[in-house]
Motif scaffolding. Sequence first.
Motif, PDB file in Angstrom:
ATOM      1  N   ASP A  88       0.825  -1.201   0.000  1.00  0.00           N
ATOM      2  CA  ASP A  88       0.000   0.000   0.000  1.00  0.00           C
ATOM      3  C   ASP A  88       0.862   1.256   0.000  1.00  0.00           C
ATOM      4  O   ASP A  88       1.788   1.388   0.798  1.00  0.00           O
ATOM      5  CB  ASP A  88      -0.936   0.007   1.217  1.00  0.00           C
ATOM      6  CG  ASP A  88      -1.943  -1.128   1.166  1.00  0.00           C
ATOM      7  OD1 ASP A  88      -2.462  -1.399   0.072  1.00  0.00           O
ATOM      8  OD2 ASP A  88      -2.197  -1.747   2.216  1.00  0.00           O
ATOM      9  N   SER A  89       0.547   2.180  -0.893  1.00  0.00           N
ATOM     10  CA  SER A  89       1.301   3.430  -1.050  1.00  0.00           C
ATOM     11  C   SER A  89       2.764   3.173  -1.384  1.00  0.00           C
ATOM     12  O   SER A  89       3.631   3.999  -1.119  1.00  0.00           O
ATOM     13  CB  SER A  89       1.197   4.301   0.217  1.00  0.00           C
ATOM     14  OG  SER A  89      -0.140   4.638   0.486  1.00  0.00           O
ATOM     15  N   THR A  90       3.038   2.016  -1.959  1.00  0.00           N
ATOM     16  CA  THR A  90       4.403   1.654  -2.348  1.00  0.00           C
ATOM     17  C   THR A  90       4.335   0.995  -3.714  1.00  0.00           C
ATOM     18  O   THR A  90       4.471   1.657  -4.723  1.00  0.00           O
ATOM     19  CB  THR A  90       5.039   0.697  -1.308  1.00  0.00           C
ATOM     20  OG1 THR A  90       4.992   1.307  -0.028  1.00  0.00           O
ATOM     21  CG2 THR A  90       6.486   0.381  -1.652  1.00  0.00           C
ATOM     22  N   VAL A  91       4.104  -0.310  -3.754  1.00  0.00           N
ATOM     23  CA  VAL A  91       3.883  -0.982  -5.034  1.00  0.00           C
ATOM     24  C   VAL A  91       2.601  -0.447  -5.674  1.00  0.00           C
ATOM     25  O   VAL A  91       2.518  -0.288  -6.893  1.00  0.00           O
ATOM     26  CB  VAL A  91       3.811  -2.507  -4.833  1.00  0.00           C
ATOM     27  CG1 VAL A  91       3.302  -3.196  -6.087  1.00  0.00           C
ATOM     28  CG2 VAL A  91       5.193  -3.043  -4.458  1.00  0.00           C
ATOM     29  N   CYS A  92       1.615  -0.176  -4.843  1.00  0.00           N
ATOM     30  CA  CYS A  92       0.361   0.414  -5.318  1.00  0.00           C
ATOM     31  C   CYS A  92       0.243   1.851  -4.828  1.00  0.00           C
ATOM     32  O   CYS A  92       0.782   2.205  -3.776  1.00  0.00           O
ATOM     33  CB  CYS A  92      -0.836  -0.383  -4.822  1.00  0.00           C
ATOM     34  SG  CYS A  92      -0.923  -2.060  -5.491  1.00  0.00           S
ATOM     35  N   LEU A  93      -0.485   2.667  -5.586  1.00  0.00           N
ATOM     36  CA  LEU A  93      -0.640   4.068  -5.219  1.00  0.00           C
ATOM     37  C   LEU A  93      -1.579   4.261  -4.041  1.00  0.00           C
ATOM     38  O   LEU A  93      -1.469   5.251  -3.318  1.00  0.00           O
ATOM     39  CB  LEU A  93      -1.180   4.856  -6.429  1.00  0.00           C
ATOM     40  CG  LEU A  93      -0.213   5.028  -7.607  1.00  0.00           C
ATOM     41  CD1 LEU A  93      -0.957   5.606  -8.808  1.00  0.00           C
ATOM     42  CD2 LEU A  93       0.953   5.917  -7.217  1.00  0.00           C
ATOM     43  N   ASP A  94      -2.500   3.331  -3.834  1.00  0.00           N
ATOM     44  CA  ASP A  94      -3.551   3.517  -2.838  1.00  0.00           C
ATOM     45  C   ASP A  94      -3.376   2.592  -1.638  1.00  0.00           C
ATOM     46  O   ASP A  94      -2.582   1.652  -1.661  1.00  0.00           O
ATOM     47  CB  ASP A  94      -4.920   3.259  -3.477  1.00  0.00           C
ATOM     48  CG  ASP A  94      -5.135   4.088  -4.731  1.00  0.00           C
ATOM     49  OD1 ASP A  94      -5.045   5.316  -4.646  1.00  0.00           O
ATOM     50  OD2 ASP A  94      -5.379   3.486  -5.799  1.00  0.00           O
ATOM     51  N   GLU A  95      -4.149   2.874  -0.577  1.00  0.00           N
ATOM     52  CA  GLU A  95      -4.264   1.987   0.579  1.00  0.00           C
ATOM     53  C   GLU A  95      -5.420   1.032   0.297  1.00  0.00           C
ATOM     54  O   GLU A  95      -6.581   1.438   0.251  1.00  0.00           O
ATOM     55  CB  GLU A  95      -4.530   2.796   1.851  1.00  0.00           C
ATOM     56  CG  GLU A  95      -3.380   3.663   2.297  1.00  0.00           C
ATOM     57  CD  GLU A  95      -2.237   2.854   2.882  1.00  0.00           C
ATOM     58  OE1 GLU A  95      -2.509   1.824   3.551  1.00  0.00           O
ATOM     59  OE2 GLU A  95      -1.068   3.238   2.685  1.00  0.00           O
ATOM     60  N   GLY A  96      -5.109  -0.237   0.114  1.00  0.00           N
ATOM     61  CA  GLY A  96      -6.112  -1.211  -0.286  1.00  0.00           C
ATOM     62  C   GLY A  96      -7.304  -1.301   0.652  1.00  0.00           C
ATOM     63  O   GLY A  96      -8.462  -1.369   0.213  1.00  0.00           O
ATOM     64  N   ILE A  97      -7.044  -1.286   1.951  1.00  0.00           N
ATOM     65  CA  ILE A  97      -8.136  -1.439   2.912  1.00  0.00           C
ATOM     66  C   ILE A  97      -9.048  -0.213   2.885  1.00  0.00           C
ATOM     67  O   ILE A  97     -10.266  -0.316   3.049  1.00  0.00           O
ATOM     68  CB  ILE A  97      -7.594  -1.696   4.333  1.00  0.00           C
ATOM     69  CG1 ILE A  97      -8.743  -2.153   5.246  1.00  0.00           C
ATOM     70  CG2 ILE A  97      -6.875  -0.490   4.894  1.00  0.00           C
ATOM     71  CD1 ILE A  97      -8.268  -2.704   6.573  1.00  0.00           C
ATOM     72  N   ASP A  98      -8.476   0.969   2.621  1.00  0.00           N
ATOM     73  CA  ASP A  98      -9.296   2.177   2.520  1.00  0.00           C
ATOM     74  C   ASP A  98     -10.142   2.151   1.259  1.00  0.00           C
ATOM     75  O   ASP A  98     -11.298   2.605   1.253  1.00  0.00           O
ATOM     76  CB  ASP A  98      -8.404   3.415   2.528  1.00  0.00           C
ATOM     77  CG  ASP A  98      -7.813   3.700   3.909  1.00  0.00           C
ATOM     78  OD1 ASP A  98      -8.196   3.007   4.867  1.00  0.00           O
ATOM     79  OD2 ASP A  98      -6.965   4.611   4.020  1.00  0.00           O
ATOM     80  N   GLU A  99      -9.584   1.613   0.172  1.00  0.00           N
ATOM     81  CA  GLU A  99     -10.340   1.493  -1.065  1.00  0.00           C
ATOM     82  C   GLU A  99     -11.521   0.539  -0.880  1.00  0.00           C
ATOM     83  O   GLU A  99     -12.636   0.814  -1.328  1.00  0.00           O
ATOM     84  CB  GLU A  99      -9.429   0.991  -2.189  1.00  0.00           C
ATOM     85  CG  GLU A  99      -8.442   2.010  -2.698  1.00  0.00           C
ATOM     86  CD  GLU A  99      -9.126   3.187  -3.361  1.00  0.00           C
ATOM     87  OE1 GLU A  99      -9.879   2.974  -4.333  1.00  0.00           O
ATOM     88  OE2 GLU A  99      -8.911   4.326  -2.893  1.00  0.00           O
ATOM     89  N   LEU A 100     -11.262  -0.589  -0.223  1.00  0.00           N
ATOM     90  CA  LEU A 100     -12.327  -1.556   0.030  1.00  0.00           C
ATOM     91  C   LEU A 100     -13.389  -0.954   0.937  1.00  0.00           C
ATOM     92  O   LEU A 100     -14.596  -1.133   0.707  1.00  0.00           O
ATOM     93  CB  LEU A 100     -11.750  -2.824   0.666  1.00  0.00           C
ATOM     94  CG  LEU A 100     -12.741  -3.929   1.038  1.00  0.00           C
ATOM     95  CD1 LEU A 100     -13.468  -4.439  -0.203  1.00  0.00           C
ATOM     96  CD2 LEU A 100     -12.025  -5.080   1.746  1.00  0.00           C
ATOM     97  N   ALA A 101     -12.953  -0.222   1.951  1.00  0.00           N
ATOM     98  CA  ALA A 101     -13.895   0.409   2.874  1.00  0.00           C
ATOM     99  C   ALA A 101     -14.782   1.417   2.153  1.00  0.00           C
ATOM    100  O   ALA A 101     -15.999   1.457   2.367  1.00  0.00           O
ATOM    101  CB  ALA A 101     -13.131   1.090   4.004  1.00  0.00           C
ATOM    102  N   ASP A 102     -14.177   2.237   1.305  1.00  0.00           N
ATOM    103  CA  ASP A 102     -14.943   3.230   0.557  1.00  0.00           C
ATOM    104  C   ASP A 102     -15.956   2.556  -0.357  1.00  0.00           C
ATOM    105  O   ASP A 102     -17.100   2.993  -0.477  1.00  0.00           O
ATOM    106  CB  ASP A 102     -13.988   4.109  -0.256  1.00  0.00           C
ATOM    107  CG  ASP A 102     -14.704   5.253  -0.944  1.00  0.00           C
ATOM    108  OD1 ASP A 102     -15.271   6.113  -0.248  1.00  0.00           O
ATOM    109  OD2 ASP A 102     -14.714   5.274  -2.189  1.00  0.00           O
ATOM    110  N   PHE A 103     -15.529   1.467  -0.982  1.00  0.00           N
ATOM    111  CA  PHE A 103     -16.415   0.717  -1.873  1.00  0.00           C
ATOM    112  C   PHE A 103     -17.601   0.148  -1.103  1.00  0.00           C
ATOM    113  O   PHE A 103     -18.720   0.073  -1.629  1.00  0.00           O
ATOM    114  CB  PHE A 103     -15.637  -0.411  -2.541  1.00  0.00           C
ATOM    115  CG  PHE A 103     -16.420  -1.184  -3.557  1.00  0.00           C
ATOM    116  CD1 PHE A 103     -16.581  -0.706  -4.859  1.00  0.00           C
ATOM    117  CD2 PHE A 103     -16.999  -2.405  -3.225  1.00  0.00           C
ATOM    118  CE1 PHE A 103     -17.324  -1.421  -5.802  1.00  0.00           C
ATOM    119  CE2 PHE A 103     -17.732  -3.129  -4.151  1.00  0.00           C
ATOM    120  CZ  PHE A 103     -17.889  -2.632  -5.447  1.00  0.00           C
ATOM    121  N   CYS A 104     -17.360  -0.234   0.156  1.00  0.00           N
ATOM    122  CA  CYS A 104     -18.407  -0.843   0.981  1.00  0.00           C
ATOM    123  C   CYS A 104     -19.183   0.186   1.800  1.00  0.00           C
ATOM    124  O   CYS A 104     -20.042  -0.183   2.608  1.00  0.00           O
ATOM    125  CB  CYS A 104     -17.807  -1.894   1.910  1.00  0.00           C
ATOM    126  SG  CYS A 104     -17.098  -3.314   1.057  1.00  0.00           S
TER     127      CYS A 104
END
Length: 234
Positions: A88-104
């Motif tokens: 998170d914020s390294t290999v990927c630009l975003d925080e995965g758990i925050d993205e999932l939370a926002d989606f939910c």
Amino acid sequence: MAGPTSARISLRHPLSVPQSYSVRSSQGSQLVLRGANPLFCVKLSKARAVVAAAMEVSKASLGLANRQPSKDVLETWRNADAVCFDVDSTVCLDEGIDELADFCGAGQAVAEWTAKAMTGTVPFEEALSARISLIKPSLSQVEDCLEKRPPRISPGIADLIKKLKANNIEVFLVSGGFRQMIKPVAFELGIPTENIRANQLLFGTSGESAGFDPTEPTSRSGGKAVAVQQIRQV
């Protein structure tokens, strides 16, 4: 046996290193490079030569000219047998758990817990448990999130990993996030799923949320360091 060598590097552009930095040696076994804006951190253990890398990608830095890494930094990477990347914020630009939370639909509340976990205000395991309780993601929600909001790979990471693999350097992904969210990233980058060290979401027989696996080292404070140590011992 020689102690670990670590380097902390200021990057003006992702995967590049500025030429101005200072070096401080500690007990003859540690090399520290410091810059004004530390975005990238690597650690080299001479016991198994494992590099652990964590980078925050600054959007403001993406347009700046690339610079050649220093000789010391290149040697650190070239002497490694394996490289461990945070996700998170390294290999990927975003925080995965925050993205999932926002989606939910639980984005704001979960983001507050993420901030607490990142600043050390609360133990990571407490923040992780609280966030999963707020999200309660079902298997179908996780799958839908990955389909509709696929992880965004940071600029330059794919090329770097390709070069590491070409030099027979094994690549691992070590994260406090979830395997289900990281597997597509590993697939895109050609990293074996067995080289993922992360948390595991659990689901019931109908796909409902059943929490997470608390036995994973990354589910606790200091867990990433434990995971890297385990990799060193393989």
